[in-house]
Design an enzyme around this catalytic site. Structure first.
Site, mmCIF file in Angstrom:
data_model
loop_
_atom_site.group_PDB
_atom_site.id
_atom_site.type_symbol
_atom_site.label_atom_id
_atom_site.label_comp_id
_atom_site.label_asym_id
_atom_site.label_seq_id
_atom_site.Cartn_x
_atom_site.Cartn_y
_atom_site.Cartn_z
ATOM 1 C CB SER A 1 -0.968 -0.037 1.177
ATOM 2 O OG SER A 1 -1.981 0.920 1.010
ATOM 3 C CG HIS B 1 -5.624 -2.540 0.706
ATOM 4 N ND1 HIS B 1 -4.755 -2.522 -0.348
ATOM 5 C CD2 HIS B 1 -5.197 -1.569 1.547
ATOM 6 C CE1 HIS B 1 -3.841 -1.590 -0.162
ATOM 7 N NE2 HIS B 1 -4.083 -0.996 1.001
ATOM 8 C CD GLU C 1 -5.489 -4.546 -3.298
ATOM 9 O OE1 GLU C 1 -5.482 -4.165 -2.118
ATOM 10 O OE2 GLU C 1 -4.488 -4.932 -3.904
#
Length: 535
Positions: free
Chosen positions: A225, A448, A348
């Site tokens: 991320s 995610h 995600e």
């Protein structure tokens, strides 16, 4: 309509807090493991440190790699650490860098501006051979995170015979405040202090890797991320040449994306508005004013919270630390001949529905979804809603989840891989498909951050038990990542065939591992190639 949701069970809450890259360490740091045998002592920049034996590896925790970033050093490039006398104990994590709590009411890890420390995890008998070093940059939307979250790499380190190092770096305004007077006082540097912290850690690795049995000439950077976006920025930075030779980007984009960092001019305005909101609006004195404020006051602004998909604090293209966008840098050859692994997760968006909707006791309705899309994408919303009509999904939440997955993560990963290949990089692309929580409605699918405990075998010192098939996948990922660090090639017996070819992804599922050529089509990347900003 607003719908009150049931309180999730404790196990799911822990996953929601611990697994997602957007969540900082919200539990107290684990107690140090008891040493087994003689505690190891090594000498590094600053003095000698004593580590501890834990779970078959040696840990050195909370080692300073830079001076405290407070007072006149707040909003400034990091300085070398002060030396110490005697042997410094390195058996507990250092404080995290200042940040707001992601979950109100839960105790944060200790915070301090004296936070620029690094944790090092070393396999046994590493002094016999120079081992590759893997440096992890944590996620957290550039407003959250700490190295204490990622203190479970024992199996990766032990079985992969790699050294893993996890530095802290400044987040929020402490890491990314951008003002003209800051640029004037630092040779043009502004809004990139968090990146400079990462670079200081990489230079520390160059100076000290051999003390741990590591090879300073074989460093892989990896992150997820915001950590993956940090990897992108370090590839783009002209100041990192020679500091690493391989990179893994997990769910973080180097390419055009609705999450793209703001321009320098917009960053200047955002930072000026932030300063004015804290009572530091007078340009001649605002920097002095901001440096004099206590930490909790600097964190009182809504801009330091995770409130939406919009980017508030992130690296700025300042012309010194970052001189071009990461996508432009990749396409121009910044990673020429550099092996890269680039990937994303199949679902995600589920994480953001959980954090930004369910955690606030709301479930998106059709009207909510339409309003969200129009507000977020502005003139582009008609195209987005035509491709993702609410009637085409089981629920409005499912439609929103797919938009976030495709537009913010999957297609930017695809564009990153394409740019890197144009610039001469060798790229292996993957899509993580395993669902660690199964059909749980709160956090379904390969959300995610779901792959992180497959890499680290846990988070925040808490082992994450995986079912047998998922644990086999975890071992496969760790073996592949470690081999990549050793050789620059991630293809293993379990992960084969995996061609470094355009349009091909390795599909990582607990039930099967295969390849596919449908990634761009599956995620509507033809649409997202023309949408590069929010609003």
């Amino acid at each position: 309509m607003r719908v009150r949701t049931a309180t999730p069970r404790v196990g799911v809450t822990r996953w929601l807090i611990a697994m997602v890259c957007l969540v900082a360490a919200v539990a107290a740091p684990r107690a140090a493991a008891q040493p087994a045998g003689a505690a190891p002592v090594v000498t590094v920049t600053g003095g000698s440190i004593r580590g501890l034996h834990s779970d078959g590896i040696v840990e050195y925790l909370g080692v300073p790699f830079a001076a405290p970033a407070m007072g006149e050093n707040r909003f400034a490039p990091p300085l070398p650490p002060a030396p110490w006398t005697g042997v410094r104990s390195a058996v507990t994590h250092g404080p995290q860098c200042p940040q707001s709590s992601p979950v109100p009411g839960l105790a944060l890890q200790e915070s301090s501006e004296d936070c620029l420390s690094i944790d090092i995890y070393v396999p046994p008998n590493s002094a016999d051979v120079a081992l590759p070093v893997m440096v992890w940059f944590y996620g957290g939307a550039f407003v959250l995170g700490s190295n204490a979250q990622y203190d479970s790499p024992s199996r990766l380190v032990r079985d992969g015979k790699v050294i893993v190092a996890v530095p802290n770096y400044r987040v929020g305004p402490f890491g990314f405040l951008a003002l003209p007077e800051l640029a004037d006082s630092a040779g043009g540097i502004t809004g990139t202090y968090g990146l400079l912290d990462q670079q200081a850690a990489l230079r520390w690795i160059q100076d000290n890797a051999r003390a741990f049995g590591g090879d300073p000439g074989n460093v892989t950077i990896f992150g997820e991320s915001a950590g993956g976006m940090s990897v992108c920025s370090q590839i783009a930075s002209p100041l990192t040449r020679g500091l690493f030779s391989r990179a893994i980007i997990e769910s973080g984009s180097c390419a055009r994306s609705p999450l793209a960092p703001p321009s320098k001019e917009r960053a200047y305005q955002q930072s000026a508005d932030y300063a004015a909101g804290l009572g530091c609006g007078e340009v001649p004195t605002r920097l002095q004013c901001l440096r004099a404020l206590p930490i909790d006051r600097l964190l009182s602004s809504p801009t330091t919270q995770l409130n939406s998909m919009a980017v508030t604090w992130s690296p700025v293209q300042d012309g010194v630390v970052v001189t071009s966008s990461p996508e432009q840098a990749l396409a121009s050859g910044a990673a020429r001949d550099m092996p890269l692994i680039i990937g994303s997760n199949a679902d995600e968006g589920a994480t953001f529905i959980a954090l930004l909707d369910y955690a606030r006791a709301t479930i998106p309705t059709a009207a909510d979804y339409l309003g969200w899309a129009r507000e977020l994408f502005g003139d582009n919303s008609t195209q987005v809603l035509a491709r993702y009509p609410v009637t085409g999904f089981a629920t409005p939440a499912a439609a929103k989840e797919r938009v976030i997955t495709d537009g913010f993560f999957a297609c930017p990963a695809q564009f990153t891989a394409e740019a890197a290949r144009r610039g001469g990089a060798q790229v292996w692309q993957y899509r993580f498909n395993d669902a660690p929580l199964g059909r749980n409605p709160l956090l379904p699918g390969a959300f995610h951050g779901a792959e992180v405990p497959y890499v680290f075998s846990g988070l925040m010192g808490v082992p994450i038990p995986l079912p047998p098939a998922a644990d086999r996948l975890s071992r496969g990922i760790q073996q592949s990542w470690a081999q990549f660090a050793h050789t620059g090639d991630p293809v293993t017996t379990d992960f084969t065939p995996w061609p470094a070819a355009p349009g091909i992804t390795l599909e990582l599922g607990g039930d099967r591992i295969t390849t596919a050529d449908s990634f761009a089509r599956d995620h509507h990347c033809d649409l997202w190639s023309g949408i590069s900003h929010i609003g």
